[in-house]
Write an enzyme that holds these catalytic residues in place. Structure first.
Site, PDB file in Angstrom:
ATOM      1  N   CYS A 107       0.860  -1.190   0.000  1.00 36.27           N
ATOM      2  CA  CYS A 107       0.000   0.000   0.000  1.00 36.27           C
ATOM      3  C   CYS A 107       0.893   1.236   0.000  1.00 36.27           C
ATOM      4  O   CYS A 107       2.080   1.147  -0.346  1.00 36.27           O
ATOM      5  CB  CYS A 107      -0.991  -0.028   1.166  1.00 36.27           C
ATOM      6  SG  CYS A 107      -0.265   0.044   2.806  1.00 36.27           S
TER       7      CYS A 107
ATOM      8  N   ASP B 144      -8.908   3.711   1.695  1.00 35.24           N
ATOM      9  CA  ASP B 144      -7.796   3.928   2.621  1.00 35.24           C
ATOM     10  C   ASP B 144      -8.300   4.489   3.946  1.00 35.24           C
ATOM     11  O   ASP B 144      -8.745   5.644   4.011  1.00 35.24           O
ATOM     12  CB  ASP B 144      -6.790   4.892   1.973  1.00 35.24           C
ATOM     13  CG  ASP B 144      -5.477   4.908   2.723  1.00 35.24           C
ATOM     14  OD1 ASP B 144      -5.453   4.515   3.911  1.00 35.24           O
ATOM     15  OD2 ASP B 144      -4.468   5.306   2.117  1.00 35.24           O
TER      16      ASP B 144
ATOM     17  N   ARG C  25      -3.409  -0.516   5.534  1.00 39.53           N
ATOM     18  CA  ARG C  25      -4.046  -1.628   4.821  1.00 39.53           C
ATOM     19  C   ARG C  25      -3.130  -2.834   4.634  1.00 39.53           C
ATOM     20  O   ARG C  25      -3.528  -3.976   4.920  1.00 39.53           O
ATOM     21  CB  ARG C  25      -4.562  -1.146   3.452  1.00 39.53           C
ATOM     22  CG  ARG C  25      -5.683  -0.134   3.552  1.00 39.53           C
ATOM     23  CD  ARG C  25      -5.910   0.582   2.251  1.00 39.53           C
ATOM     24  NE  ARG C  25      -4.739   1.379   1.872  1.00 39.53           N
ATOM     25  CZ  ARG C  25      -4.586   1.985   0.719  1.00 39.53           C
ATOM     26  NH1 ARG C  25      -5.527   1.874  -0.207  1.00 39.53           N
ATOM     27  NH2 ARG C  25      -3.503   2.688   0.474  1.00 39.53           N
TER      28      ARG C  25
HETATM   29  P1  4NP Z   1      -1.887   2.919   3.962  1.00 36.89           P
HETATM   30  O1  4NP Z   1      -2.530   4.319   4.426  1.00 36.89           O
HETATM   31  O2  4NP Z   1      -1.328   3.160   2.592  1.00 36.89           O
HETATM   32  O3  4NP Z   1      -3.059   1.976   3.935  1.00 36.89           O
HETATM   33  O4  4NP Z   1      -0.837   2.552   4.988  1.00 36.89           O
HETATM   34  C1  4NP Z   1      -1.776   5.504   4.485  1.00 36.89           C
HETATM   35  C2  4NP Z   1      -0.892   5.724   5.518  1.00 36.89           C
HETATM   36  C3  4NP Z   1      -0.195   6.920   5.586  1.00 36.89           C
HETATM   37  C4  4NP Z   1      -0.381   7.885   4.614  1.00 36.89           C
HETATM   38  C5  4NP Z   1      -1.274   7.674   3.570  1.00 36.89           C
HETATM   39  C6  4NP Z   1      -1.963   6.480   3.508  1.00 36.89           C
HETATM   40  N1  4NP Z   1       0.311   9.119   4.682  1.00 36.89           N
HETATM   41  O5  4NP Z   1       0.099   9.988   3.808  1.00 36.89           O
HETATM   42  O6  4NP Z   1       1.124   9.308   5.592  1.00 36.89           O
END
Ligand code: 4NP
Length: 161
Positions: free
Chosen positions: A11, A131, A17
């Site tokens: 991800c 997300d 996720r």
């Molecule tokens: P992930 O969600 O891709 O499901 O881990 C996110 C975690 C952090 C960030 C964006 C999405 N961020 O911009 O820091």
């Protein structure tokens, strides 16, 4: 003993996720006595959270389901992940674009299959796993991830039969 099937979930931040999917699939494999069949990992395309544990929302969902997330920390996806995994499973289409870009610009030679997680759940008609970093809905993530990992495990078991 057949070679282990290697799965890497990818991800963006590797805190919401993909670590959820890593923990859930590893747990399911263990519950089904299939740990020897699988090697499960996760990684991110963005480096903002390197070394961090999964997001509090992901940990809460996993804890309430009795699923361990011990030892999972955020890391960047590597060339080895993309070349050596039997399944690289991206959580949404942005992740897919970023991974394809890494493969193309690095001249990587993937040996496995690149899947969007929601291709495991075609009846949901969702392009990506929403997300929860933005939606706040970690329970939806756990529901989708649980059903998708169950389908993936069935698929892998059928392949190695
Ligand atoms: P992930 O969600 O891709 O499901 O881990 C996110 C975690 C952090 C960030 C964006 C999405 N961020 O911009 O820091």
């Amino acid at each position: 003993m057949p070679r282990k099937t290697k799965v890497v979930f990818v991800c963006l931040g590797n805190i919401c996720r993909s670590p959820m999917a890593e923990a859930v699939l590893r747990h399911m494999a263990a519950e089904s006595g299939l740990s020897e069949l699988l090697e499960v990992d996760s990684a991110g395309t963005g480096d903002w959270h390197l070394g961090a544990r999964p997001h509090e929302g992901t940990r809460r969902e996993l804890d309430s389901a009795g699923i361990s997330h011990q030892g999972i920390t955020s890391r960047l996806v590597t060339r080895d992940d993309l070349e050596l995994a039997d399944y690289v499973i991206v959580m949404d289409s942005n992740n897919e674009r970023d991974v394809r870009q890494l493969i193309q610009s690095g001249g990587y030679k993937p040996q496995g299959t690149l899947l969007r997680f929601m291709e495991l759940l075609p009846e949901q008609q969702l392009d990506g796993v929403p997300d929860p970093y933005y939606t706040g809905d970690f329970s939806q993530t756990r529901e989708l991830v649980t059903e998708g990992c169950s389908r993936l495990l069935d698929r892998i078991v059928n392949e190695v039969k």
